[in-house]
Design an enzyme around this catalytic site. Structure first.
Site, mmCIF file in Angstrom:
data_model
loop_
_atom_site.group_PDB
_atom_site.id
_atom_site.type_symbol
_atom_site.label_atom_id
_atom_site.label_comp_id
_atom_site.label_asym_id
_atom_site.label_seq_id
_atom_site.Cartn_x
_atom_site.Cartn_y
_atom_site.Cartn_z
ATOM 1 N N GLY A 69 10.591 -5.984 5.868
ATOM 2 C CA GLY A 69 10.578 -7.398 6.209
ATOM 3 C C GLY A 69 10.283 -8.303 5.027
ATOM 4 N N LYS B 109 0.792 -1.229 0.000
ATOM 5 C CA LYS B 109 0.000 0.000 0.000
ATOM 6 C C LYS B 109 0.823 1.278 0.000
ATOM 7 C CE LYS B 109 -3.774 -1.849 2.796
ATOM 8 N NZ LYS B 109 -4.080 -1.785 4.244
HETATM 9 P P1 ADP Z 1 7.959 -4.728 3.098
HETATM 10 O O1 ADP Z 1 7.635 -5.646 4.262
HETATM 11 O O2 ADP Z 1 9.180 -5.167 2.360
HETATM 12 O O3 ADP Z 1 8.011 -3.286 3.533
HETATM 13 P P2 ADP Z 1 5.188 -4.606 2.288
HETATM 14 O O4 ADP Z 1 4.798 -5.195 3.596
HETATM 15 O O5 ADP Z 1 4.855 -3.189 2.033
HETATM 16 O O6 ADP Z 1 6.757 -4.847 2.036
HETATM 17 O O7 ADP Z 1 4.496 -5.402 1.101
HETATM 18 C C1 ADP Z 1 4.631 -6.774 0.905
HETATM 19 C C2 ADP Z 1 3.361 -7.370 0.365
HETATM 20 O O8 ADP Z 1 2.887 -6.674 -0.770
HETATM 21 C C3 ADP Z 1 3.569 -8.800 -0.066
HETATM 22 O O9 ADP Z 1 2.864 -9.652 0.799
HETATM 23 C C4 ADP Z 1 3.018 -8.837 -1.490
HETATM 24 O O10 ADP Z 1 2.254 -9.989 -1.745
HETATM 25 C C5 ADP Z 1 2.159 -7.593 -1.547
HETATM 26 N N1 ADP Z 1 1.957 -7.129 -2.927
HETATM 27 C C6 ADP Z 1 2.881 -6.821 -3.846
HETATM 28 N N2 ADP Z 1 2.320 -6.501 -5.027
HETATM 29 C C7 ADP Z 1 0.980 -6.616 -4.864
HETATM 30 C C8 ADP Z 1 -0.146 -6.434 -5.730
HETATM 31 N N3 ADP Z 1 0.011 -6.085 -6.994
HETATM 32 N N4 ADP Z 1 -1.379 -6.637 -5.217
HETATM 33 C C9 ADP Z 1 -1.510 -7.001 -3.914
HETATM 34 N N5 ADP Z 1 -0.506 -7.200 -3.063
HETATM 35 C C10 ADP Z 1 0.743 -7.009 -3.519
HETATM 36 MG MG MG Z 2 5.772 -6.076 5.246
#
Ligand code: ADP
Ligand code: MG
Length: 403
Positions: free
Chosen positions: A360, A204
């Site tokens: 993460g 998001k």
């Molecule tokens: P980080 O932990 O590295 O900061 P986030 O928690 O923001 O990353 O996001 C990771 C999640 O985003 C993953 O579970 C992934 O499945 C989801 N994600 C990535 N692209 C999409 C998409 N197009 N639609 C829905 N979810 C998504």
């Molecule tokens: Mg995350």
């Protein structure tokens, strides 16, 4: 920031170390011991210096109400056993935090010995909002040791007794893990070598507002993928089908686009998208142009042309910060975009770029996709803490170690 070297001669001293041993467990068995391994350099350095080490850590989210409350499923016993195996020595685990068992265990410690205290969050004062409660716990912890070393990077953004308050009671320093994390993340947020390319993805926009607004002021180029790309595409006037869209963030994103144009920051959005009929559809439905996503389709990864474009936009980078997967990488059909970007970063790093991975899920993606962790300059061990550093925030557990 004070490092272990500033603590002077540690021979015969008792050193209390706050580590991050919040490892995933399945039926009482550790499924990923990465965090325990990451703590070893600091623990070994202290043992080599002739100290006795007392480790404090938390595991999971116990909810004690009235005083220290032991709960088997959150016990650090599996972590203590694994630490013992990795260090090749017996690690005794006290059954409480600062009570009779902790005092007895600590009293018996000889130089070169390692002991652990039970889950610091079994004590409700650890996370209390009341300063005096946290300070009381910190005073009891401080009475067990001569010196404090903060090495739990995953918790340095928390104002908690074993992270923040204790550092004000004992001579304190950052452990090697915390020191390396802060040095690496600062290199990407303060005076980065240019071109500085930032890759943002994940689910998001609203999770990453602070990171986007801080990095837009610093980067030369911003590559946007993951779930957040759809709010950017929509802000540019494109339809996104049933993809993840945060309608209430469209104006914010328009603001980012305007700010980027003002600063001359290049914003790179995907040119194609892997779509499916629904999130749970058994297989992808195909690849479509990013400005022509059908109304009944959901975008779950950046497409192959976007993967190539992003890799090309990373090739000349001298500094790279990556946060957030490009697609739903947990499912192999939607992992190619994340893999292409990760490989682009690895190639740029081999060419001399300094690269960091924060977040993460991004760090997990590197491991799950079987990528070479050594191909990146730094993979952060702390999700929340690394994001807050990328946001440019001052973290309480770091600020208390300055000077
Ligand atoms: P980080 O932990 O590295 O900061 P986030 O928690 O923001 O990353 O996001 C990771 C999640 O985003 C993953 O579970 C992934 O499945 C989801 N994600 C990535 N692209 C999409 C998409 N197009 N639609 C829905 N979810 C998504
Ligand atoms: Mg995350």
């Amino acid at each position: 920031m004070k490092t272990i070297a500033t603590l002077g001669d540690l021979t015969g001293k008792k050193v209390l170390v706050r580590s991050d041993f919040n490892v995933p467990l399945k039926d009482g068995v550790i499924t990923d011991d990465g965090r325990i391994r990451a703590a070893l350099p600091t623990l070994n350095a202290l043992l080599d210096a002739g100290a006795a080490v007392i480790v404090t850590a938390h595991l999971g989210r116990p909810k004690p109400v009235d005083g220290f409350t032991f709960e088997e499923k959150f016990s650090l016993a599996p972590a203590a056993a694994r630490l013992g195996e990795l260090l090749g020595k017996d690690v005794k685990l006290a059954s409480d935090l600062t009570g009779p068992s902790a005092q007895e265990t600590v009293a018996a410690l000889q130089p070169g010995d390692v002991a652990m205290l039970e889950n610091v969050r079994f004590d409700p004062r650890e996370t209390s909002k009341v300063d005096a409660d946290r300070q009381a716990e910190a005073a009891e912890l401080a009475a067990l040791a001569d010196v404090f070393v903060s090495d739990g990077f995953g918790v340095v953004h928390r104002k908690q007794a074993s992270v923040y308050d204790i550092a004000q009671l004992l001579p304190s320093a950052a452990g090697t893990l915390v020191h390396k994390e802060v040095e690496s993340l600062s290199r990407a947020t303060t005076d980065p070598e240019r071109p500085y390319v930032v890759v943002l993805g994940g689910s998001k926009v609203s999770d990453k507002l602070g990171v986007i607004s801080n990095l837009i002021e610093k980067a030369d180029r911003l590559l946007i993928g993951g779930g957040m790309m759809f709010t950017f595409l929509k802000a540019q006037g494109h339809e996104v089908g049933t993809s993840l869209l945060e309608a209430d963030q469209i104006d914010t994103v328009k603001g980012y686009l305007a700010r980027a144009a003002e600063r001359g920051v290049e914003i790179v959005l995907p040119v194609d998208v892997v779509v499916a009929d629904s999130f749970d559809a058994p297989a992808p439905a195909g690849v479509v142009a990013a400005d022509a996503i059908p109304a009944d389709k959901i975008g779950l990864d950046i497409g192959p042309a976007s993967g190539e474009l992003f890799a090309a936009k990373l090739a000349d980078a001298k500094t790279i910060a990556w946060n957030g997967p490009m697609g739903v990488f947990e499912r192999p059909e939607y992992a190619a975009g994340t893999k292409a970007v990760a490989e682009g970063i690895i190639a740029a790093t081999a060419n001399g770029a300094f690269s960091i991975v924060g977040g993460g899920d991004s760090a997990a993606a590197v491991r799950i996709l079987g990528l070479d962790e050594d191909g990146f300059s730094h993979i952060s061990t702390g999700g929340g803490a690394s994001l807050e550093l990328l946001e440019g925030k001052t973290l309480p557990g770091i600020a208390v170690l300055e000077g």
